[in-house]
Design an enzyme around this catalytic site. Structure first.
Site, PDB file in Angstrom:
ATOM      1  CD  GLN A 111      -2.039 -10.043  -3.005  1.00  0.00           C
ATOM      2  OE1 GLN A 111      -3.215 -10.030  -3.323  1.00  0.00           O
ATOM      3  NE2 GLN A 111      -1.154  -9.220  -3.560  1.00  0.00           N
ATOM      4  N   GLY A 127      -4.683  -0.677  -0.776  1.00  0.00           N
ATOM      5  CA  GLY A 127      -4.622   0.541   0.025  1.00  0.00           C
ATOM      6  C   GLY A 127      -3.224   1.127   0.094  1.00  0.00           C
ATOM      7  CB  ALA A 128      -0.573   1.904   1.628  1.00  0.00           C
ATOM      8  CG  LEU A 129      -5.118   4.184  -2.091  1.00  0.00           C
ATOM      9  CD1 LEU A 129      -6.450   4.833  -2.468  1.00  0.00           C
ATOM     10  CD2 LEU A 129      -4.901   2.910  -2.902  1.00  0.00           C
ATOM     11  CB  SER A 132       1.802   0.551  -0.761  1.00  0.00           C
ATOM     12  OG  SER A 132       0.788   0.768  -1.706  1.00  0.00           O
ATOM     13  CG  HIS A 177      -2.642   2.851  -5.708  1.00  0.00           C
ATOM     14  ND1 HIS A 177      -1.769   3.003  -4.657  1.00  0.00           N
ATOM     15  CD2 HIS A 177      -2.660   1.518  -5.987  1.00  0.00           C
ATOM     16  CE1 HIS A 177      -1.294   1.818  -4.298  1.00  0.00           C
ATOM     17  NE2 HIS A 177      -1.797   0.905  -5.096  1.00  0.00           N
ATOM     18  N   GLY A 190      -1.451  -1.416 -12.650  1.00  0.00           N
ATOM     19  CA  GLY A 190      -0.212  -0.660 -12.843  1.00  0.00           C
ATOM     20  C   GLY A 190       0.893  -1.551 -13.408  1.00  0.00           C
TER      21      GLY A 190
HETATM   22  O1  PAF Z   1      -1.403  -5.087  -6.772  1.00  0.00           O
HETATM   23  C1  PAF Z   1      -2.086  -5.193  -5.733  1.00  0.00           C
HETATM   24  O2  PAF Z   1      -2.254  -4.243  -4.971  1.00  0.00           O
HETATM   25  C2  PAF Z   1      -2.723  -6.535  -5.408  1.00  0.00           C
HETATM   26  O3  PAF Z   1      -1.911  -7.593  -5.790  1.00  0.00           O
HETATM   27  C3  PAF Z   1      -4.155  -6.700  -5.973  1.00  0.00           C
HETATM   28  C4  PAF Z   1      -4.179  -6.690  -7.485  1.00  0.00           C
HETATM   29  C5  PAF Z   1      -5.036  -5.575  -5.443  1.00  0.00           C
HETATM   30  C6  PAF Z   1      -4.748  -8.027  -5.507  1.00  0.00           C
HETATM   31  O4  PAF Z   1      -4.775  -8.115  -4.118  1.00  0.00           O
END
Ligand code: PAF
Length: 283
Positions: free
Chosen positions: A61, A31-33, A189, A37, A148
């Site tokens: 993560q 999110g926070a596109l 983001s 994105h 990306g």
């Molecule tokens: O790059 C990200 O936004 C994240 O690491 C991903 C690939 C959506 C996995 O949570």
């Protein structure tokens, strides 16, 4: 655009699309596109019949709970942007839908790829990325996965994930160019947390990366990274976490330019308490 919060109903819908011979492009996000994105969504629309985007801030993560808490969340705006760009499906689950209680998330080893650069500075980060993307791939079963290039090490990790899942024939990996602000700052983001002054200061990172691309032959990798770190930190508001030259496939650091046929420069810096990464191919 159809919205889903449950994996089971999303899977059913996408299975029906596949049965109707429709190909599916998948763009995973937290999110926070931003336009980077949305470029992935545009690219997916060109290549696939249907586009699914996930929005999920994956706790697994984040090695730093404060970083997870500060991660920008802008769901309403994101959904508007996705509708305007033409995504077909959006999955924005709760944590319990991605990691159901009593289920065992899949863990994949990424070997030397996860012990350098981002892996060295964010222990457990790629294990968490692998876990969530494996789960999302099993829910969506796409024909293409679009990522990306800004997160280049993540791209290499996810290439390895597809291989380890034995899905590399079934899911095409598309690595799309980094989208930049007009001053060169890579879109992220996390930029939302920078002031205007911070955004200007942060643009120096790409300036230095470009200088490395132009002048690497005159220096050794160590000399060039010393120069880059010094130039960035001399500005006063940038702290460098790493600035490295690494072979483009396995991301192991190089001591000499002739150690690898393809070398990338990769860096992480802090500006105004915000951690930013960037990278580019040298040759
Ligand atoms: O790059 C990200 O936004 C994240 O690491 C991903 C690939 C959506 C996995 O949570």
């Amino acid at each position: 655009m159809y919205l889903f919060q449950q994996a089971a109903s999303l899977s059913r819908t996408l299975r029906a699309a596949r049965q109707n011979q429709l190909s599916i492009g998948f763009v995973p996000t937290m999110g926070a596109l931003h336009e980077g994105h949305l470029d992935l969504i545009r690219q997916a629309k060109k290549q696939y019949d249907r586009v699914i985007c996930s929005i999920f801030v994956n706790p697994a993560q984040f090695n730093d709970p404060a970083d997870l808490a500060k991660y920008p969340r802008t769901l309403e705006k994101d959904l508007e942007a996705l509708a305007l760009t033409g995504a077909d499906y959006v999955y924005f689950p709760e944590v319990s839908d991605v990691y159901p209680p009593n289920s065992q998330p899949e863990k994949y080893p990424f070997g030397a790829l996860e012990t350098v650069l981002e892996g060295a500075h964010r222990p457990g980060h790629f294990e968490g990325v692998g876990m969530v993307v494996a789960r999302l791939l099993r829910i969506t079963v796409p024909n293409g996965l679009l990522l990306g290039e800004k997160d280049y090490q993540q791209c290499m990790v996810l290439q390895s994930l597809l291989k380890q899942m034995q899905w590399e024939q079934k899911v095409a990996l598309h690595i799309c160019p980094t989208r930049r602000e007009s001053n060169g700052l890579a879109m992220s983001s996390r930029n939302q947390r920078l002031t205007e002054a911070g955004k200007k200061q942060a643009a120096l990172l790409y300036e230095i990366i470009k200088s490395c691309q132009e002048r690497y032959l005159q220096f050794s990798p160590d000399q060039l990274s010393d120069w880059a770190i010094h130039s960035l930190e001399a500005q006063g508001n940038i702290r460098v976490e790493y600035f490295s030259f690494a072979d483009a496939q396995h991301l192991q650091p190089v001591q000499h330019w002739n150690e690898s046929p393809a070398v990338r420069v990769l860096a992480a810096v802090w500006v105004e308490d915000v951690r930013l990464i960037d990278n580019a191919l040298l040759f």
